[in-house]
Design an enzyme around this catalytic site. Structure first.
Site, PDB file in Angstrom:
ATOM      1  CG  HIS A 363      27.342  12.471 -78.480  1.00  0.00           C
ATOM      2  ND1 HIS A 363      26.521  12.782 -79.533  1.00  0.00           N
ATOM      3  CD2 HIS A 363      26.824  13.129 -77.412  1.00  0.00           C
ATOM      4  CE1 HIS A 363      25.555  13.592 -79.124  1.00  0.00           C
ATOM      5  NE2 HIS A 363      25.720  13.819 -77.834  1.00  0.00           N
ATOM      6  CG  ASP A 367      24.205  15.157 -83.640  1.00  0.00           C
ATOM      7  OD1 ASP A 367      25.249  15.275 -82.966  1.00  0.00           O
ATOM      8  OD2 ASP A 367      23.971  15.816 -84.657  1.00  0.00           O
TER       9      ASP A 367
END
Length: 392
Positions: A363, A367
């Site tokens: 992450h 996204d």
């Protein structure tokens, strides 16, 4: 003149190795390019060959010690004559009545290589009890792993119960360390989707015989998923990127790791330039690498440099899982078991062969929108295989 025995480059992201075994002792005669010492890394076992002929003058690093790339393992007295084991003397010929050799006398078999001999010593398996599958029926590391896996383990009795104590292999120790480091370093999240496998199953059923006849390899699902992943990576380049320091490295090439389970643990050989290969070429390359993994003959070049990984837990019956990314990569696609389930199709309930797929991703780079879009692209390509032909 002394020649140095140097630890060679061990591949991308590998900086050290452990001395597994010396095949020679000080004073022994050596020939140029003859295996002298075996090194173990977190990925493969490799041999270091003699840089020149002569006698082994010194061993600087004993077995069991860890060394870095470029370290001097030992020295060769180039051109010197070393100790050579004397050949067995031939008995004098005397007239004798002809005799018949007993049928129980086995024919001499090819000797296992240095790496296989070391594994025989570690496992206690007898080479004579194994049918070799290597070249000229030579016993390979894969043969030994299969034989040792079927052998009963030693047990210790504790009261009315028993337990086994088995030392972790070097590979298993490093796998455990690297996977934990991956969880501690990357911000790993997993997103899921499901794929209707009806069309791709029908495609395979219709063309599998013609495909195998023309290309000499069976048409599997893995090549289709690799192609689908490559198309999705082109659309979502962040999934094919990695972090180096404070920079993001976006890669415009597609070297796809394919997870393969072996007796010693999970390895991830790499299919190079997968975007330039046909489905048949991908299938052949996966088959070649899987066979090398089974035999324990993967080289460092087979394992290093992947940009993304595809893992198929479905071959073991897994319905759903959260795969762990393989650093420094930023994503891994997990395939799972295909199972018939009732789903809604245009307002009607239908039974379809469905597969859950998972994308674990870092992450820090990727996204949520990008991860979901990536899986949707894979889903669309597999549900409508024509998209793979069109690169959509």
């Amino acid at each position: 003149m002394a020649g140095e025995i140097i630890v060679p480059s061990l591949g991308e992201s590998v900086s050290e190795a452990t001395i597994a075994k010396w095949f020679k002792k000080v004073g022994d005669s050596v020939k140029a390019d003859e295996p002298l010492v075996e090194l173990e890394t977190d990925k493969v076992t490799m041999e270091v060959n003699a840089p020149a002929s002569g006698a082994l003058k010194a061993i600087n690093v004993p077995e069991g010690k860890t060394v870095a790339v470029g370290a001097v393992l030992g020295l060769i007295d180039v051109g010197a004559a070393g100790a050579i084991s004397a050949p067995a003397s031939k008995p004098a010929l005397t007239p004798a009545a002809p005799t018949v050799q007993p049928q129980t006398q086995p024919a001499s078999a090819p000797q296992p290589g240095p790496a296989a001999r070391k594994m025989l010593e570690e496992t206690g398996v007898s080479a004579s009890s194994i049918s070799g599958t290597g070249k000229d029926a030579r016993v390979t590391k894969g043969d030994i792993m299969s034989a040792s896996a079927s052998a009963p383990a030693a047990q210790t009795t504790v009261g009315a119960r028993s337990e086994e104590r088995v030392k972790m292999s070097k590979l298993r120790q490093v796998i455990a360390k690297r996977l934990k480091e991956s969880q501690n370093t990357a911000a790993i999240l997993t997103t899921f989707n499901e794929i209707d496998m009806s069309n791709v199953i029908a495609l395979r059923a219709e063309y599998k015989d013609a495909f195998e006849k023309k290309h000499g390899v069976r048409m599997g699902f893995m090549s289709l998923f690799v192609k689908a992943a490559v198309n999705a990576l082109k659309e979502i380049p962040a999934v094919n990127a990695e972090i180096q320091g404070d920079e993001l490295i976006y890669k415009n090439y597609y070297d796809i790791g394919v997870a393969v389970g072996t007796e010693q643990g999970l390895v991830v050989p790499v299919v190079r330039n997968a975007d330039q290969l046909s489905l048949a070429e991908i299938e052949k390359e996966i088959g070649r690498l899987a066979e090398k993994a089974r035999l324990g003959t993967l080289a460092m070049s087979d394992l290093s440099g992947g940009t993304f990984t595809v893992s198929n837990g479905g071959v073991y019956g897994s319905l759903m899982s959260t795969p762990i990314i393989n650093p420094p990569q930023s994503g891994i696609l997990g395939m799972h078991k295909t199972e018939e389930r009732p789903i809604a199709v245009k307002g009607q309930v239908a039974i379809r062969p469905m597969m859950y797929v998972a994308l674990s991703y870092d992450h820090r780079i990727i996204d949520g929108k990008e991860s979901v879009t990536f899986l949707v692209k894979v889903k669309e390509a597999i549900e409508d295989p024509r998209r793979l032909l069109l690169g959509l």
